[in-house]
Design an enzyme around this catalytic site. Sequence first.
Site, PDB file in Angstrom:
ATOM      1  N   LYS A  59      -5.922  17.503  20.756  1.00  0.00           N
ATOM      2  CA  LYS A  59      -5.659  16.477  19.753  1.00  0.00           C
ATOM      3  C   LYS A  59      -4.805  15.333  20.285  1.00  0.00           C
ATOM      4  O   LYS A  59      -3.941  14.803  19.588  1.00  0.00           O
ATOM      5  CB  LYS A  59      -5.033  17.086  18.494  1.00  0.00           C
ATOM      6  N   HIS A 114      -8.308  21.305  28.741  1.00  0.00           N
ATOM      7  CA  HIS A 114      -7.045  21.385  28.005  1.00  0.00           C
ATOM      8  C   HIS A 114      -6.087  22.376  28.673  1.00  0.00           C
ATOM      9  O   HIS A 114      -5.005  22.625  28.154  1.00  0.00           O
ATOM     10  CB  HIS A 114      -7.289  21.890  26.580  1.00  0.00           C
ATOM     11  N   SER A 144      -2.436  16.278  13.464  1.00  0.00           N
ATOM     12  CA  SER A 144      -3.860  16.274  13.789  1.00  0.00           C
ATOM     13  C   SER A 144      -4.355  17.694  14.045  1.00  0.00           C
ATOM     14  O   SER A 144      -5.443  18.078  13.607  1.00  0.00           O
ATOM     15  CB  SER A 144      -4.107  15.394  15.012  1.00  0.00           C
TER      16      SER A 144
END
Length: 301
Positions: A59, A114, A144
């Site tokens: 995010k 990630h 988020s």
Amino acid sequence: MDPLIVHHKLLQKDINTSENKRINGVLFPTVVFTPAFLTEEWHNFVFTDEDVLLLTYPKSGTNWMVEILSLIHSKGDPKWIQSVPIWDRSPWIETEDGYDMLKDTKGPRMMCSHLPIQFLPKSLFNAKVKMIYVIRNPRDVIVSGHFFWKGLKYVQEAESMEQYFDWFLEGNVPYGSWFDHMHGWIPMRDRENFLLLSYEELKKDTRRSVQKICQFLGVELEPEALDSVLENSSFQAMKGNRMSNYSLLDGIGIDLKTSAMMRKGVSGDWKNHLTVAQAEIFDEIYQEKMKSLPPELFPWD
């Protein structure tokens, strides 16, 4: 494909319950992970000097940056981003499909991850891979993340913003602690093949940021091509692009009515969701955990 979105073949699995596992202390949604991530083959993956690797904590503007990089790659021609799903243009190395696609691809590769730094194959640090690390105000990341995970069928849903806030501070969210992620990757910033960008500077001056990325990648764009990159990577353009807005997977692993993949695309929305008390608690913890890193690196400080 995006490790945050379940793959089509997982339709054959029961994904209505959360499946999470700690691997070396870091929480992962195991439905989208595979044994390949933990095998010897994974650690033997060979990066090359031609590769471009986008690194982010979840995010933090990942898909936006993939769209920008895709358009830079195509010299502003939008045909590629309008015909090929975003997860195939820049595969996620920690997923089975992404890994298999990348290991068999010859020539320059664009990829995403990630992962915290300790999980990457060692060859990454022996090659001159062009690494782009995008960071974002963690307060916005909290908000988020809370709204995003709500619509995913394979991740445990927080009952409230308050609960997710606590989980985030404890590092009990997918991909682990935001603070640890920063401390792992940001020390790489002095390497010539590492570019540190913030979501905030991308929003403030997208044109200048794209020019900086082009310079880093050694790519020259004509003015018309640059204009096309900006136009076709805008929030509205991406929201209307079925190859980029994840509508192709709606109802499979994600409910886009509950969890909009592209919710607002703004900075500072945390002020509308975190309480004064939460903001104060966060600030105190943030100052303590980030005191060893130069504050000028973070435009939200």
